[in-house]
Design a protein around this motif. Structure first.
Motif, PDB file in Angstrom:
ATOM      1  N   GLU A 154       2.275   0.105 -14.242  1.00 52.93           N
ATOM      2  CA  GLU A 154       3.493  -0.563 -13.549  1.00 52.93           C
ATOM      3  C   GLU A 154       2.919  -1.605 -12.694  1.00 52.93           C
ATOM      4  O   GLU A 154       1.905  -1.443 -11.821  1.00 52.93           O
ATOM      5  CB  GLU A 154       3.999   0.691 -12.723  1.00 52.93           C
ATOM      6  CG  GLU A 154       5.187   0.286 -12.021  1.00 52.93           C
ATOM      7  CD  GLU A 154       5.442   0.990 -10.708  1.00 52.93           C
ATOM      8  OE1 GLU A 154       6.471   0.792 -10.130  1.00 52.93           O
ATOM      9  OE2 GLU A 154       4.628   1.924 -10.253  1.00 52.93           O
ATOM     10  N   ARG A 156       4.269  -4.328  -9.869  1.00 53.01           N
ATOM     11  CA  ARG A 156       5.360  -4.029  -8.818  1.00 53.01           C
ATOM     12  C   ARG A 156       4.909  -5.255  -8.057  1.00 53.01           C
ATOM     13  O   ARG A 156       3.852  -5.554  -7.315  1.00 53.01           O
ATOM     14  CB  ARG A 156       5.405  -2.986  -8.075  1.00 53.01           C
ATOM     15  CG  ARG A 156       6.381  -2.538  -7.176  1.00 53.01           C
ATOM     16  CD  ARG A 156       6.047  -1.349  -6.282  1.00 53.01           C
ATOM     17  NE  ARG A 156       5.665  -0.228  -6.991  1.00 53.01           N
ATOM     18  CZ  ARG A 156       5.221   0.990  -6.616  1.00 53.01           C
ATOM     19  NH1 ARG A 156       4.998   1.004  -5.195  1.00 53.01           N
ATOM     20  NH2 ARG A 156       5.043   1.812  -6.976  1.00 53.01           N
ATOM     21  N   SER A 166       9.743  -4.736 -10.439  1.00 54.19           N
ATOM     22  CA  SER A 166       8.879  -3.720 -10.928  1.00 54.19           C
ATOM     23  C   SER A 166       9.123  -3.828 -12.891  1.00 54.19           C
ATOM     24  O   SER A 166      10.157  -4.004 -13.228  1.00 54.19           O
ATOM     25  CB  SER A 166       8.865  -2.440 -10.596  1.00 54.19           C
ATOM     26  OG  SER A 166       9.996  -1.791 -10.957  1.00 54.19           O
ATOM     27  N   ASP A 610       5.202   5.449  -4.499  1.00 53.28           N
ATOM     28  CA  ASP A 610       6.116   5.018  -3.637  1.00 53.28           C
ATOM     29  C   ASP A 610       5.561   3.871  -2.831  1.00 53.28           C
ATOM     30  O   ASP A 610       5.324   2.774  -2.952  1.00 53.28           O
ATOM     31  CB  ASP A 610       6.939   5.847  -2.879  1.00 53.28           C
ATOM     32  CG  ASP A 610       8.363   5.378  -2.263  1.00 53.28           C
ATOM     33  OD1 ASP A 610       8.539   4.258  -2.735  1.00 53.28           O
ATOM     34  OD2 ASP A 610       8.919   6.266  -1.954  1.00 53.28           O
ATOM     35  N   SER A 678      10.953   1.194   0.662  1.00 56.07           N
ATOM     36  CA  SER A 678      10.583   1.682  -0.913  1.00 56.07           C
ATOM     37  C   SER A 678       9.842   1.019  -1.648  1.00 56.07           C
ATOM     38  O   SER A 678       9.858  -0.312  -1.834  1.00 56.07           O
ATOM     39  CB  SER A 678      12.064   1.968  -1.395  1.00 56.07           C
ATOM     40  OG  SER A 678      12.691   2.937  -0.917  1.00 56.07           O
ATOM     41  N   GLY A 679       8.501   1.385  -2.123  1.00 58.05           N
ATOM     42  CA  GLY A 679       7.747   0.890  -3.148  1.00 58.05           C
ATOM     43  C   GLY A 679       6.862  -0.444  -2.426  1.00 58.05           C
ATOM     44  O   GLY A 679       6.461  -1.404  -3.105  1.00 58.05           O
ATOM     45  N   SER A 680       6.922  -0.044  -1.120  1.00 54.68           N
ATOM     46  CA  SER A 680       6.303  -1.532  -0.542  1.00 54.68           C
ATOM     47  C   SER A 680       5.071  -0.767   0.427  1.00 54.68           C
ATOM     48  O   SER A 680       4.904   0.475   0.418  1.00 54.68           O
ATOM     49  CB  SER A 680       7.168  -2.184   0.499  1.00 54.68           C
ATOM     50  OG  SER A 680       8.260  -2.612  -0.223  1.00 54.68           O
TER      51      SER A 680
END
Length: 776
Positions: A154, A156, A166, A610, A678-680
């Motif tokens: 993945e 991102r 992503s 996450d 989120s995702g950071s």
């Protein structure tokens, strides 16, 4: 979930007492501080004193929360307080205070609202820099001349503009007797924007459509917009439990649910309403304990039922999707359908006991619409759900209906659900992707258990797909915790249509410590009997370390497995071997982790599902870092540590273990609350500074230790830069004294003692306790 009750107790009747301290016959205007039923109050009210009589306007009495006597109009300008039934009046002329005592029937106040204290619903995200993250999961194996390697990854991008980008892909490399084959398949590519304030998530790219319990999701490429409660994780979305009652005197109200205290509030005389966040799923028992200022206690019990399937009144959960079908997912990278489709789902709380649902799907030659509801039956009657859908696909018209019920309590639960579809019913997965839709599904489950006899379960499931025979399975299970945290379970499964697939399993696990355990299982099935023995040590999830596992199976199918694993700051790897008499020996190895560019440079860390944080300690290495008070690792040579996983949009406590810090380091703050998006990634900086703590023992000119509490000034170039006091035995502690500093110690009103700090102490490691003495 809502419960209510009235809790009251009237005091013994008391004779009316005329106010004291009022003797003037002429009317006198007074502004008095009023206290009702011994409650604390800062209210000032206007009264008229005439002789032994106190009066006030009807509006004043209503403002104080008193019920007007019969026959008194709301606009009446003068009402004698003695007209109020069963009232006691005490007037303190010196302090201008008026104390009133009257029964609950004499109070007319709105209920005091008591709500649970929760963190703010919307939390501001912590500071974050642009970053690029690569999650990877690698696997390789070899077996009898066949070799293969595969990877899932993945990529991102975050912190650049709004939202995050992503993409995921799967790569495989196979070699069979010297012939190599390579495949690289893109899976999902997506841009996502989260808006915590309105709780909205916008996604563009590959996504799954929203669905309800009685509908199915489909993978599309398009636009997804939905309500996302996870952006405000501290917000309570299910109905609150509400308890009401009366208090004659100032009291403390304690709420207990299933014997555990959930809330405690102070209330003033009058009615109150306590709203508590739901803490259970299923039926429970609540107790409301009211303790007044005299120590008298009263308790009421309530039956209540909590369920996450209901929404608070007026709250909605919804999703909208528009795009085209993703075809051959996992097989080809860029294959999409040519027919656009739209999908929408809605849940709305119309009442504390009722949530309605709706779902629709539209595409070329396809129209589907459905309605549903989830309802709580009474206060603790369980939850019933129902839905009905109708579809039109070309010339075919069909329908689907479902009905379900569930009830659970401590030690017992039951659930049942059935769903029927007509032969012409089609939804988007069936019509656009040819995904089979079951004609009939039935599910039933009963659970019963307690600490002494263990947990029992009985289940039944039936599914019937078009063109195939129905599948009907029943299951019976029992499990129990044994002495020393051992675990024993028995599972039986019976196929009502094919007894040859019946099976029975017996499983026993025995912990040998916090991470190590032994286990064994016995299985009987259509392929014969088997006995499996296993021993293993789990990898510590936080601090990391080593783990291992060994397993052997005897019986119809013999097999063996051995594996070694390690979790470090940069990721996790495993190596192992499988043995099977038919397939031979297979060796394998895999590794997973992340590579991130964040802040300065490129670093490796554990796999990040996450959010994560980059902890910096101003270049100080080997600083122990804790996540939620659990040791997670230590900073590297650059004084940095990547910490994962973190919970997005929630408060994550990151702290420094100060007990393990050297004495020559100063820390501005030992802990910080981090709220990552989120995702950071989030940046967390702890400012550690080198320090020179000095411990001294100072004697006076007479050779005796300075007395406890003697004042000592640290002086530099004639200026006092710090002061301190002595402890026992003349002990003095100084933190970072400046170079060339002097100690000035007052001996009497006219004489001071000045001692220069030894040069050997300045700039060196803490040497222990050094003795200094004032010279006469």
């Amino acid at each position: 979930m809502a419960s209510s009750s009235s809790l009251s107790a009237a005091p013994p009747a008391r004779p009316h007492t005329a106010p004291t301290g009022i003797g003037e016959q002429l009317p006198q205007e007074l502004y008095l501080e009023v206290r009702i039923n011994q409650g604390s109050s800062t209210q000032l009210a206007r009264f008229i004193a005439t002789g032994q009589q106190l009066s006030a306007s009807a509006a004043t009495l209503q403002k104080l929360g008193l019920r007007l006597p019969e026959g008194v109009e709301p606009d009446q300008q003068s009402v004698d307080l003695a007209q109020l039934p069963d009232i006691e009046i005490s007037y303190d002329a010196r302090n201008q205070r008026l104390a009133l005592q009257l029964p609950l029937a004499g109070l007319n106040r709105p209920p005091t609202q008591l709500r649970p204290a929760t963190p703010p619903s919307v939390l501001a995200a912590s500071d974050s820099s642009p970053g690029l993250l690569l999650n990877y999961d690698l696997h390789a194996q070899q077996q009898r001349g066949y070799r293969s390697a595969s990877s899932f990854s993945e990529l991102r991008l975050f912190g650049v503009g709004a939202g995050i980008w992503s993409t995921t892909q799967n790569t495989s490399l196979d070699a069979d007797r010297g012939h190599w084959q390579h495949r690289n398949i893109r899976l999902d590519s997506r841009w996502q924007l989260d808006l915590p304030g309105p709780m909205l998530t916008l996604g563009i790219g590959d996504t799954l459509t929203g669905a309800l319990e009685w509908s199915r999701a489909v993978r599309i490429a398009g636009v997804h917009l939905s309500r996302d409660f996870s952006l405000q994780p501290y917000r309570v979305t299910t109905p609150l439990a509400s308890f009401s009652g009366d208090a004659l005197l100032p009291s403390t109200v304690d709420l207990y649910i299933n014997g555990i205290r959930q809330a405690s509030r102070n209330v003033q005389p009058g009615r109150f309403q306590l709203d508590a966040a739901p803490t259970l799923n299923g039926s429970g028992q609540a107790q409301l304990l009211v303790t007044d200022i005299n120590g008298q206690q009263r308790m009421l019990e309530f039956a209540l039922y909590g369920t996450p399937t209901l929404l608070q009144t007026g709250l909605s959960d919804w999703s909208l999707d528009l795009g085209v079908l993703r075809e051959d997912y996992g097989l080809r990278s860029f294959v999409y359908g040519d027919r656009p489709m739209a999908s929408a789902s809605l849940r709305h709380g119309v009442h504390q006991h009722l949530t309605i649902e709706a779902h629709t799907e539209l595409s070329t030659d396809l129209q589907l619409a459905g309605m549903g509801a989830v309802a709580l039956l009474g206060e603790r009657g369980g939850v019933v759900s129902a839905s009905f859908s109708s579809s039109r696909a070309g010339i075919m018209r069909g329908h689907q209906h479902a009905l379900g019920y569930q009830w659970s309590a401590h030690g017992f639960s039951v659930s049942a659900r059935t769903q029927r579809s007509s032969s012409d019913f089609r939804d988007a997965p069936a019509f656009l992707a040819n995904a089979l839709l079951p004609r009939r599904t039935d599910q039933f489950f009963v659970g019963l258990g307690n600490v002494h006899s263990g947990q029992f379960s009985l289940s039944y499931i039936s599914q019937h797909y078009p063109g195939s025979l129905p599948t009907r399975l029943t299951g019976l299970g029992w499990s129990r915790n044994l002495h020393g945290n051992a675990w024993l379970s028995v599972q039986l499964q019976h196929d009502l249509d094919n007894r040859r697939t019946d099976s029975a399993n017996l499983y026993l696990s025995l912990p040998l410590g916090r991470l190590t355990q032994l286990s064994s299982s016995v299985r009987h099935g259509s392929d014969g009997n088997a006995l499996a023995l296993q021993a293993g040590r789990s990898v510590p999830a936080d601090a990391g370390g080593w783990g291992w596992r060994a397993q052997a199976s005897l019986g119809t199918r013999r097999s063996a497995n051995a594996e070694l694993s390690h979790l470090g700051d940069a990721g996790q790897w495993r190596i192992g071997m499988d043995y099977d008499p038919d397939a031979g020996t297979t060796g394998y190895a895999d590794a997973n982790g992340s590579i991130v560019w964040f802040g300065r440079g490129i670093r490796a860390l554990r796999q990040v599902d996450d959010a994560f944080a980059l902890v910096s300690t101003n270049g100080v290495a080997q600083v122990p870092v804790r996540l939620e008070n659990r040791l997670i690792g230590s900073t590297d040579a650059q004084g940095q540590l990547l910490v994962a996983p973190l919970r997005a949009w929630q408060r994550n406590l990151i702290s420094i273990d100060t007990l393990r810090l050297p004495m020559d380091l100063l820390l501005d703050t030992p802990q910080q609350l981090v709220v990552p998006a989120s995702g950071s990634g989030a940046s967390v900086v702890f400012r550690l500074q080198p320090s020179r703590p000095l411990r001294l023992q100072v004697r006076g000119a007479d050779g005796k230790w300075l007395g406890v509490g003697s004042t000592i000034a640290v002086e530099l170039a004639g200026q006092i830069v710090a002061t301190t006091v002595t402890g026992h035995d003349g002990e003095v502690y100084l933190q970072d004294p400046p170079a060339d500093a002097m100690l000035r110690i007052p001996l009497d009103d006219s004489h001071d003692c000045v001692i220069p700090l030894p040069i050997a102490l300045q700039g060196s490691d803490p040497p222990g306790i050094t003795t200094l003495q004032c010279q006469p």
